[in-house]
Design a protein around this motif. Structure first.
Motif, PDB file in Angstrom:
ATOM      1  N   ALA A  46       0.815  -1.211   0.000  1.00  0.00           N
ATOM      2  CA  ALA A  46       0.000   0.000   0.000  1.00  0.00           C
ATOM      3  C   ALA A  46       0.851   1.264   0.000  1.00  0.00           C
ATOM      4  CB  ALA A  46      -0.937  -0.011   1.206  1.00  0.00           C
ATOM      5  N   PHE A  51       4.348   0.941  -6.727  1.00  0.00           N
ATOM      6  CA  PHE A  51       3.154   0.246  -7.228  1.00  0.00           C
ATOM      7  C   PHE A  51       2.258   1.186  -8.030  1.00  0.00           C
ATOM      8  CE2 PHE A  51       4.253  -2.998  -4.086  1.00  0.00           C
ATOM      9  CZ  PHE A  51       3.957  -4.150  -4.790  1.00  0.00           C
ATOM     10  N   GLU A  52       2.398   2.468  -7.750  1.00  0.00           N
ATOM     11  CA  GLU A  52       1.648   3.501  -8.475  1.00  0.00           C
ATOM     12  C   GLU A  52       0.152   3.190  -8.534  1.00  0.00           C
ATOM     13  OE1 GLU A  52       3.888   5.428 -11.833  1.00  0.00           O
ATOM     14  OE2 GLU A  52       4.917   3.493 -11.783  1.00  0.00           O
ATOM     15  N   TRP A  53      -0.458   3.060  -7.370  1.00  0.00           N
ATOM     16  CA  TRP A  53      -1.890   2.726  -7.308  1.00  0.00           C
ATOM     17  C   TRP A  53      -2.768   3.712  -8.069  1.00  0.00           C
ATOM     18  CZ3 TRP A  53      -3.169  -1.957  -6.495  1.00  0.00           C
ATOM     19  CH2 TRP A  53      -2.322  -2.779  -5.737  1.00  0.00           C
ATOM     20  N   VAL A  56      -2.894   2.526 -11.521  1.00  0.00           N
ATOM     21  CA  VAL A  56      -3.735   1.332 -11.622  1.00  0.00           C
ATOM     22  C   VAL A  56      -5.198   1.746 -11.738  1.00  0.00           C
ATOM     23  CG1 VAL A  56      -4.562  -0.703 -10.392  1.00  0.00           C
ATOM     24  CG2 VAL A  56      -2.123  -0.140 -10.368  1.00  0.00           C
ATOM     25  N   ALA A  57      -5.604   2.654 -10.848  1.00  0.00           N
ATOM     26  CA  ALA A  57      -6.997   3.104 -10.847  1.00  0.00           C
ATOM     27  C   ALA A  57      -7.341   3.766 -12.172  1.00  0.00           C
ATOM     28  CB  ALA A  57      -7.226   4.080  -9.687  1.00  0.00           C
ATOM     29  N   PRO A 255       2.182  -1.042 -12.688  1.00  0.00           N
ATOM     30  CA  PRO A 255       0.744  -0.776 -12.526  1.00  0.00           C
ATOM     31  C   PRO A 255      -0.096  -1.465 -13.605  1.00  0.00           C
ATOM     32  CG  PRO A 255       1.986   1.284 -12.708  1.00  0.00           C
ATOM     33  CD  PRO A 255       2.979   0.188 -12.737  1.00  0.00           C
ATOM     34  N   ILE A 258      -0.502  -4.999 -12.870  1.00  0.00           N
ATOM     35  CA  ILE A 258      -1.481  -5.152 -11.779  1.00  0.00           C
ATOM     36  C   ILE A 258      -2.903  -5.059 -12.330  1.00  0.00           C
ATOM     37  CG2 ILE A 258      -2.407  -4.066  -9.688  1.00  0.00           C
ATOM     38  CD1 ILE A 258       0.504  -3.349  -8.983  1.00  0.00           C
TER      39      ILE A 258
END
Lengths: 285, 257
Positions: A46, A51-53, A56-57, A255, A258
């Motif tokens: 998190a 991870f570059e959430w 991803v979103a 990302p 993912i």
């Protein structure tokens, strides 16, 4: 005990006993360790910015990604359908009393199960190097259809051939086992009633074989969803290749992987739930 | 179909072998139309194989079988036997009902569906007519109330009675029973035998392989004792069971009685 003896334990036998459960301290310790590791991993996932959430979103419902997902689902359905149809034919051939038919089926299954699906895909994609034109016609007679191989072997047809023909080999074995599981008495009873071989297969043997066939085929569908990602090597824009196309441009590799993984997870989870109910239905009766 | 002396089932010199083992070594047997022939004998004597040869579930290796005057499985022309195609044999089988030791009901169909399947698919009987006939048959075996049940929901005796109704739905000329009560709990045997008795009384030609000597004595018109692939003794049931002539028959009866 009708004879109270001197060795009887003390205390009133009618009084309720207090049961002290056995303690399992090591179970608790193991649980604590697992929770700690899981929490650390989750925290790291998190908080690690790599991870570059947000990315991803941004891409999860991207139109390109959704098109890739649709292509993955189409490929899964089409390749499974091919596998089932060709697999049924192979299974019937394999069980045939005709030695030639059963041997050909055996050879097919042996070959397509032995060569990795990835190799087969690349092979089909490069089929043009082997035969430059594909012709359908009567030997030494008129030609009914002729085309350049490169026009016929598109990434889509190569993907279908690679996945579908290999799947047929696996499905054939599942269907063969299903048909073989139907007791011989069923066929004898149907024959004694005057039924012909086609009616017996369609109405008596196959419906009963389905009960044995359905659960493993459900597993194969789930495997196929994931196997379609192999098709990325021949540049067919399914889910994985679409993600690769995007990160090749934006360098947001992790990302987008993912994003693809989340969709695979979602699809496989849905299929697993579906399979659970299917299996329960077929286990009844 | 009582046309003079011609028997409903006629068997001459029937031979059958599995690998190197002779299962049937030259069987001659006549079963008159409307009569009940019971066949007894130790297990492995070839009784069940004999039944399977009558409707060609087993190919015969020698001899001939006629049902209703028609040669089974072959056409004879110029002193040669020509094997008949599958659909001819299937048509012949419609005239021969068979009941199996293990019932062999179709487990994915209800009792009613089991009975109407062959009439609809094979004889092209209209659905409504087939259903009505099936309900009548279920009623005659005392199971009309259970028409919607699946075989797994029925007792062994009930399954066997459905199986008899299923065979009768094709309006056969002769019924073959292959140890119909051997797989049943003792208390369920009576119901199945009662159905078979009623069927015999209605004039059905029946060949019954059985261990139920009381049934053979009461219902059978003729009794055959088989041992080691051959017929050892034949005669009237009461006489044969009361005073067997052959020592092997005597020995067998002393063991089962």
């Amino acid at each position: 005990m009708t004879h109270p003896a001197a060795s009887d334990p003390p205390g009133d036998p009618a009084a309720p006993l207090i049961v002290v459960p056995l303690r399992h301290p090591w179970t608790w310790a193991a649980s604590a360790v697992v929770i700690a590791i899981a929490a650390l991993a989750l925290y790291s996932v998190a908080t690690n910015p790599a991870f570059e959430w947000p990315v991803v979103a941004e891409y999860l419902f991207d139109e390109q990604i959704l098109n890739g997902l649709a292509r993955t689902l189409e490929l899964t359905a089409a390749a499974m359908l091919m596998g089932l149809v060709i697999g049924t034919i192979l299974a019937v051939m394999r069980l045939s009393r005709n030695v030639l038919l059963s041997t050909v089926s055996w050879l097919y299954i042996w070959f397509f199960r032995s060569v990795p699906a990835l190799v087969q895909l690349i092979f089909w994609y490069n089929f043009g190097a082997l035969y430059s034109t594909i012709t359908i016609g009567i030997p030494f007679g008129p030609t009914l259809f002729s085309a350049s191989t490169n026009a016929v072997i598109t990434p889509l047809s190569a993907a279908l051939a690679g996945l579908g023909f290999a799947q047929a080999a696996y499905t054939a074995e599942v269907i063969r086992a299903g048909i073989a599981s139907v007791p011989r008495g069923q066929t004898r009873a149907a024959l004694a009633l005057g039924m012909g071989p086609v009616t017996i297969f369609r109405r008596i043997v196959f419906p009963q074989a389905m009960r044995v066939i359905i659960p493993p085929v459900g597993n194969e569908v789930i495997s196929m969803v994931k196997n379609t990602s192999l098709v990325s090597v021949i540049a067919l824009a399914e889910l994985l290749y679409t993600a690769q196309l995007i990160y090749a441009r934006t360098y947001e590799t992790i990302p987008l992987l993912i994003v693809a993984s989340l969709w695979y997870l979602a699809v496989v989870s849905m299929l697993t739930i579906g399979q659970h109910f299917l299996e329960r239905r077929y286990r009844q009766r | 179909m009582t046309t003079g002396p011609q028997p409903m089932v006629r068997i001459r010199g029937l031979r059958k072998r599995f690998g190197h083992r002779d299962i049937l070594r030259g069987i001659d047997l006549d079963v008159a139309s409307g009569s009940v022939m019971c066949i007894i004998g130790p297990s492995g004597s070839g009784k069940s194989t004999l039944l399977s040869c009558i409707n060609h579930l087993e190919r015969i290796d020698g001899g001939r079988v006629w049902v209703g005057g028609e040669l089974v499985g072959y056409r004879e022309r110029n002193g040669k036997l020509y094997e008949l195609p599958e659909r001819h044999i299937a048509r012949m089988r419609q005239r021969v009902g068979m009941v199996f030791q293990q019932f062999n009901l179709f487990p994915h169909m209800t009792a009613l569906q089991n009975i109407i399947e062959a009439p609809i698919r094979v004889k092209r009987v209209p659905g409504e007519q087939a259903r009505r006939r099936a309900m009548d048959l279920l009623d005659s075996v005392g199971l009309a109330a259970k028409h919607a049940m699946f075989p797994a929901q029925l007792s062994g005796g009930e399954q066997q009675r459905v199986a008899i109704a299923r065979a009768l739905a094709m309006d056969p000329q002769v019924m073959l029973f292959d140890e119909p009560t051997s797989a049943l709990d003792p208390e369920l045997v009576g119901d199945v035998l009662a159905v078979m008795k009623a069927l015999a009384r209605s004039g059905m030609t029946m060949i019954v392989v059985t261990h139920e000597l009381a049934f053979a004595r009461e219902v059978g018109d003729a009794l055959t004792f088989m041992d080691d692939g051959a017929i050892v003794e034949r005669g009237h049931p009461a006489e044969m069971l009361g005073a067997p002539r052959e020592p092997r028959t005597r020995e067998f009866l002393s063991r089962v009685l």
